[in-house]
Design an enzyme around this catalytic site. Structure first.
Site, PDB file in Angstrom:
ATOM      1  N   TYR B 190       0.754  -1.122  -0.061  1.00 34.15           N
ATOM      2  CA  TYR B 190      -0.117  -0.050   0.015  1.00 34.15           C
ATOM      3  C   TYR B 190       0.907   1.279  -0.106  1.00 34.15           C
ATOM      4  CZ  TYR B 190      -3.862   3.131   1.096  1.00 34.15           C
ATOM      5  OH  TYR B 190      -4.868   4.099   1.341  1.00 34.15           O
ATOM      6  N   GLY B 191       0.722   2.055  -0.956  1.00 35.26           N
ATOM      7  CA  GLY B 191       1.379   3.426  -1.133  1.00 35.26           C
ATOM      8  C   GLY B 191       0.672   4.623  -1.484  1.00 35.26           C
ATOM      9  N   TYR B 195       0.596   7.676   2.475  1.00 34.49           N
ATOM     10  CA  TYR B 195       1.129   6.676   3.041  1.00 34.49           C
ATOM     11  C   TYR B 195       2.697   6.755   2.991  1.00 34.49           C
ATOM     12  CZ  TYR B 195      -2.497   4.301   5.677  1.00 34.49           C
ATOM     13  OH  TYR B 195      -3.568   3.896   6.672  1.00 34.49           O
ATOM     14  N   ARG B 243      -0.482  -0.442  -4.786  1.00 33.47           N
ATOM     15  CA  ARG B 243      -1.528   0.404  -4.921  1.00 33.47           C
ATOM     16  C   ARG B 243      -0.846   1.787  -4.612  1.00 33.47           C
ATOM     17  NH1 ARG B 243      -7.089   0.367  -4.169  1.00 33.47           N
ATOM     18  NH2 ARG B 243      -8.017   1.481  -2.482  1.00 33.47           N
ATOM     19  N   ARG B 339     -17.053   1.237  -2.798  1.00 31.95           N
ATOM     20  CA  ARG B 339     -18.603   1.612  -2.428  1.00 31.95           C
ATOM     21  C   ARG B 339     -19.646   1.025  -3.207  1.00 31.95           C
ATOM     22  NH1 ARG B 339     -17.923   7.861  -3.230  1.00 31.95           N
ATOM     23  NH2 ARG B 339     -16.484   7.076  -4.813  1.00 31.95           N
ATOM     24  N   CYS B 362     -24.894   2.342  -6.070  1.00 36.88           N
ATOM     25  CA  CYS B 362     -24.116   3.308  -4.956  1.00 36.88           C
ATOM     26  C   CYS B 362     -24.921   4.495  -5.313  1.00 36.88           C
ATOM     27  CB  CYS B 362     -22.634   3.301  -5.230  1.00 36.88           C
ATOM     28  SG  CYS B 362     -21.924   4.414  -4.067  1.00 36.88           S
ATOM     29  N   CYS B 368     -21.648   6.077   3.989  1.00 38.31           N
ATOM     30  CA  CYS B 368     -20.590   5.101   4.327  1.00 38.31           C
ATOM     31  C   CYS B 368     -19.487   5.562   5.134  1.00 38.31           C
ATOM     32  CB  CYS B 368     -20.084   4.032   3.127  1.00 38.31           C
ATOM     33  SG  CYS B 368     -19.552   4.948   1.835  1.00 38.31           S
ATOM     34  N   CYS B 379     -24.292   1.338   5.020  1.00 43.03           N
ATOM     35  CA  CYS B 379     -24.512   1.872   3.652  1.00 43.03           C
ATOM     36  C   CYS B 379     -26.124   2.124   3.481  1.00 43.03           C
ATOM     37  CB  CYS B 379     -24.429   0.737   2.610  1.00 43.03           C
ATOM     38  SG  CYS B 379     -24.785   1.100   0.768  1.00 43.03           S
TER      39      CYS B 379
END
Lengths: 708, 708
Positions: B190-191, B195, B243, B339, B362, B368, B379
């Site tokens: 995860y980036g 982050y 990511r 979502r 959605c 949410c 939701c």
């Protein structure tokens, strides 16, 4: 009770090979008289009123250990914080539960751990009614009437039906019965502030037209029925304490006069009146920035008019003289405490032993509230608060240092350095030298505590300085000596700890690009940092001063107030939507903002600085640029670590080795600037961990007491 | 898979004794092609990108069940949300952990439950660096440089030493290895957003002068080393997904061009590019009030220029035509969703089966996010979201009603009534009649969805109305019929459910005393509620309009914008410190406030109304009274339940019995007004619970999945 390898500085014990350091004064003896409350007897007059440490149902051991240490410290009673009686007041970090059998094991442990120390265990039960958020459980909040809650704008409760009234009374009885069965000595029926019983009593919240609304008798009915039902259920297995705010000021509209009438109505059902004030917590847990110790007495001091039952009150009382006078006056029978008990869990035992200097006095900073709001209880005076379980820290016992022959040099006598040195001394380090560049010790607290309203924070320095000064055999405090790297290398220390703090940045930066803003440079004559004004005497500032506060904590507002007090026309500019948002976390905001206005300070919120020019600043607010006159601009933007010494030392490993320096550590703001609470914490942590075999700046493995 | 006594309306299954209701269109077949990512194969193109449902490490079963339902719903991959790799990024509700062996059991369960449904399981690992709050653990946040974080004003990180860099890379590797050993198919490094890796890549956060700062190559070094180390550690046991936000807009300063260069540099280390945009979450999870579906494509649609590896993007995509076109265009290989997957976990299976009408689309309301910020995922379209474990709710299966012969009358076809009726129908109630007083169904959504920016919320009504209309055999929708108590008694229903909603109060009340403010009375000609303007056509309002918004949610700002759009000079007055504070919880605030300004609306925050006069209002702000011109004043203060029918019915038990009405219930805002999310939830809940043998307004016993 002595534990191998643990340095025990419990009150009354010998230390440093000397005799006990104090003896209790006779005028404090009254504090150690036993007091009957209904069927139970308190061994002294120190009463641990309910509060939640913030660990919630998820971390029961943390709650338990926090409370057990207080029982050990000599409090005659230690209460839980509020436990929810029903699922429509949902549990969270600040609310534990008493819903069903699954709660019993934790509660039983609480009783056992408090009883171990000959203290009484109190169980507080309550329901927040219309103020319950229930965002996790999604149950609808209930209240006496469908009036929007005050604190929870946007939340409108369900008006309680008769079934709801009966249901919640039954839930209280069930919780009380559970408490009695588990061996709790005291049942605290919680009705303070804006909780459910107070909502019924409040003419603002209660708009009912049935027998639960209207006259005082009707508004009191829910509460009285509830107390009667609890009394019937527990009989004399427990003392019943009724906790209430006797002046439920706006927005509750409960006057002292009505409260006293209520007390008379309920008196036969109650064994102890636990009284405070306020519609919410801010008037009760009042900060020293705006309220003196004991400020609640104007109201709670009058409860005696309505009852001859024992009374306990609170008011951030630290001074045993005041406490004893209060009891002698007949106003209260017991001295209640939450914050002073967090600051020093051993307060009763220290007073009992006459070790007055050992008492860590509450500063009233309300940083505990900040901590509690964002995580769990913590204390700027007591870095072990909240760490009793997971880090295994005891406020009065520290592990003996592994190598007592190692001499430690601490550079910097600010809050981190002083706490670090004190803890090193307690751990049995042979020699601790603390060297500070300034004549006066205290680091940034030197000047901060001279700012308006922050004087009591000086206790953080004083307490440590006094104890270190008393430990002459092992601690040397050196002030006014500036050390460079070579001085440190030559000092002769085995271990060097840098606690050199931080300084306010001399720039304001763009919130997006982090680039310095044009002209916002405190090397210019017309731009200032707080330290330049308060320590260096840079000036004169001129007439119009802009204080640009992106920090949002205490210093910006206090500097503004100080400058306004010396005749400057002050404007505060802040990108936050409120001036000093952190003040709301210490429950000062409500008082701070009017106080600033009264000083003539104008505040522009939601506004960022764009540039500083010779006689004005340019700001951006709501998409528009405006100029404000500014002979001087004070930047209260962010702090930067003073880590140059650390970097230099670490870059010379050979020299360190050659000079016999086995380790170089750093603690506090010179690692990263942080809130004072965590600065002290870090000094303490390093002193405990520096010889634990891991790099102290790096997290050890995960802390225990995880959620599963 | 059929469960006794459970009504199964899984896609493609027969229902109501009829044949399957749809057939997939051929142009959507491309969405069901398998896709290779490194060593793994996705069974179709529906990819469940990482997000945290908000239960944290304390409620692992709730997280697991939420994700397992999505795997069952046909997603080819379901990922965890971010798991912290090291204790100095502390766990909380929104961050689970991958620190040590104690994490393994939960993670293993995740793999098993996802694999059960033939989906791949993804593990997302990350570290928030300088943005880690660590308020519980009290570890100091670390970052590439000592630059104050953007989102966390007041937090200044420790500048990472070389040891910190190596330590955190090791922690990533350790977490990745754990993931591979536990059987995860995809490792998501995860980036995104702000982050740690993005902080290194960002020229704003990264001011280092060593080989980790300066040029793009240097700023990319930390991330590339990390990916290499993870690749080396897991080999081809897992696919590696990286990511990242390819346009890390201000305040990261990461341009699309640099992102594309980074992708080229890292391409050989990565099996899947999971791309989005934004410096924080608000540009990514963009609300429908300000962003259309697919708005990220302007950036993420260009990633193909830098890689031939599979790409997944997101953008609140609901429409299978758009999805198929996107894949055919070559821009993306996979359709990512968070979502739309919450709104309908069975989206892939429904499209696969051609049951297009069944898809709950959605709305982009971002309620949410509100729910997640304050508790856990929920939701407005899917009331079972977040309730899969503790309440045991499945989005596609409901328990069969106990007495299928009982006919139910639902009074009120707003969001609660429609959801209640739909769920009753699904539970197998023989006949459900929904009667509404208005010609148009939808309750308050009739007029709210005609306000600026709220049009997509209409999906809440449309979805239910379409499904109910299709179920003609058992559901009757009656509009434009006003019922009084006698009408209800005479209707012939066995069970009556009132869902009569709420109305905006016609008064503004003093925040302290709760007394009505002088002149603030919408029975006057110059004072209005939103409904009076939008439904009743009350007017004309005149030139100057003050909108007094104590509610702080959506309606106040939308009414103001509508009025400004029709030529009024509008001033918003609110006691909140920001206009529409709730917009920040749905990530709209950043866009809403400038939008209001662009409409020429002036906003006075921190201001309370004191009185309304003929041509002006008097307000109090910062201790001063000021008058504002006001030909009209619109009160957006609070809502009150429309519960008169309920009260009347409950007061006539004999008549109920005489007419064969066995029970009267109520659901939604007529119990207590609440946020739309919870209104729909309550309608659903009542439909599930009305025959459970307890009073549905009263909490059942504590929900499972408590913290211990």
């Amino acid at each position: 009770m002595a534990i191998e390898g643990v340095t025990d500085h419990l009150p009354g014990r010998r230390r440093d090979g000397h005799a006990p350091v104090g003896r209790r004064q006779a005028r404090h003896d009254i504090l150690f008289e036993p007091v009957e409350i209904g069927p139970k007897v308190l061994k002294n007059r120190f009463y641990g009123v309910p509060y939640n440490p913030g660990f919630g149902p998820g971390k029961p051991h943390a709650n338990l250990s926090h409370r057990a240490v207080q029982a050990e410290g000599g409090w005659a009673a230690v209460c839980t914080g509020v436990l929810s009686v029903a699922p429509d007041f949902e549990a969270n970090r600040l609310v534990e539960t008493c819903w069903d059998d699954s709660d019993a094991p934790v509660l039983r442990m609480m009783v056992e751990r408090v009883h171990e120390h000959d203290a009484l265990a109190g169980l507080e039960i309550g329901h927040a009614g219309a103020e319950a958020l229930n965002r996790d459980s999604r149950w609808v909040p209930v209240g006496p009437s469908q009036v929007p809650g005050w604190r929870r704008q946007g939340i409108v409760p369900k008006e309680m039906t008769r079934e709801d009234i009966e249901r919640l009374q039954r839930e209280f009885v069930r919780a009380a019965t559970t408490g009695a069965e588990l061996g709790f000595d005291i049942l605290v029926v919680y009705g303070s502030f804006s909780y459910l019983q107070a909502q019924f009593l409040s003419p603002y919240y209660n708009r009912r037209t049935d027998e639960y609304g209207g006259s005082l008798e009707n508004r009191a009915r829910f509460w009285l029925e509830l107390l009667q039902a609890v009394r019937d259920a527990v009989g004399d297995r427990c003392a019943i304490s009724n906790r209430m705010a006797v002046a439920g000021l706006a927005p509750m509209g409960i006057t002292l006069e009505e409260s006293l009438q209520f007390i008379e109505m309920a008196d036969e059902l109650v064994d102890l009146w636990d009284v405070n004030i306020g519609a919410d917590w801010a008037r009760d847990t009042a900060s020293s920035r705006f309220f003196p110790e004991g400020h609640q007495l104007a109201w709670t001091g009058r409860v005696r008019e309505a009852t001859s039952k024992p009374i306990v009150g609170v008011g951030r009382l630290n001074d045993p003289d005041t406490m004893a006078d209060l009891v002698r006056s007949g106003a209260w029978d017991l001295i209640g405490a939450a914050r002073p008990r967090i600051a020093d869990p051993f307060l009763p035992r220290k007073i009992e032993a006459g070790e007055y200097d050992e008492v860590a006095e509450c500063t009233g900073s309300n940083l505990c509230v900040y901590a509690y709001t964002h995580g769990h209880v913590a204390c700027v005076q007591n870095p072990t608060a909240g760490e009793e379980y997971r880090r295994g820290w005891h406020p009065e016992r520290v592990p003996r240092v592994r190598d007592a022959e190692a001499d430690v040099l601490v550079v910097g006598a600010g809050p981190a350095g002083l706490e670090c040195a004190l803890t090193l001394m307690r751990r049995g380090v042979r020699r601790v030298h603390v060297v500070d560049a300034n004549e006066e010790l205290g680091g940034h607290l030197r000047w901060m505590t001279r700012l308006p309203r922050l004087g009591e924070w000086r206790r953080i320095v004083n307490h440590r300085q006094i104890l270190l000064a008393k430990a002459k055999r092992r601690v040397t405090l050196v002030s006014g000596v500036v050390m460079d790297v070579d001085d440190i290398l030559d000092y002769g220390a085995d271990i060097v700890i840098l606690a050199t703090g931080s300084k306010w940045a001399t720039t304001a930066i763009d919130p997006w690009t982090h680039e310095a803003l044009p002209g916002a440079d405190a090397s210019s004559a017309n731009v200032y940092t707080p330290e330049q004004i308060l320590l260096e005497g840079k000036g004169p500032l001129g007439s119009d001063v802009v204080v640009y506060d992106t920090d949002g904590a205490f210093v910006g507002a206090a500097v503004a107030e100080a400058l306004a007090g010396s005749g400057h026309r002050v404007r505060m500019v802040t990108p936050h939507s409120l001036v000093s948002p952190l003040s709301d976390d210490t429950m000062d905001g409500l008082y701070l903002r009017p106080a600033l206005r009264e000083c003539g300070i104008s505040c522009m919120t939601g506004t960022t600085l764009s540039a500083v020019a010779g006689d004005h600043v340019r700001c951006e607010t709501a998409g528009e640029f405006i100029d404000l006159p500014a002979d001087a601009t004070v930047l209260v933007t962010y702090r930067q670590s003073e880590d140059e010494l650390y970097r230099q030392l670490r870059s010379r490993p050979e020299d360190l080795e050659a000079n016999g320096i086995r380790a170089v550590h750093r603690a506090g703001d010179c690692v990263a600037p942080r809130i004072l609470l965590d600065t002290v914490f870090d000094g303490h942590r390093l002193a405990r961990e520096f010889d634990a075999g891991e790099t102290p700046e790096v997290p050890l493995r995960p802390l225990p007491d995880r959620w599963r």
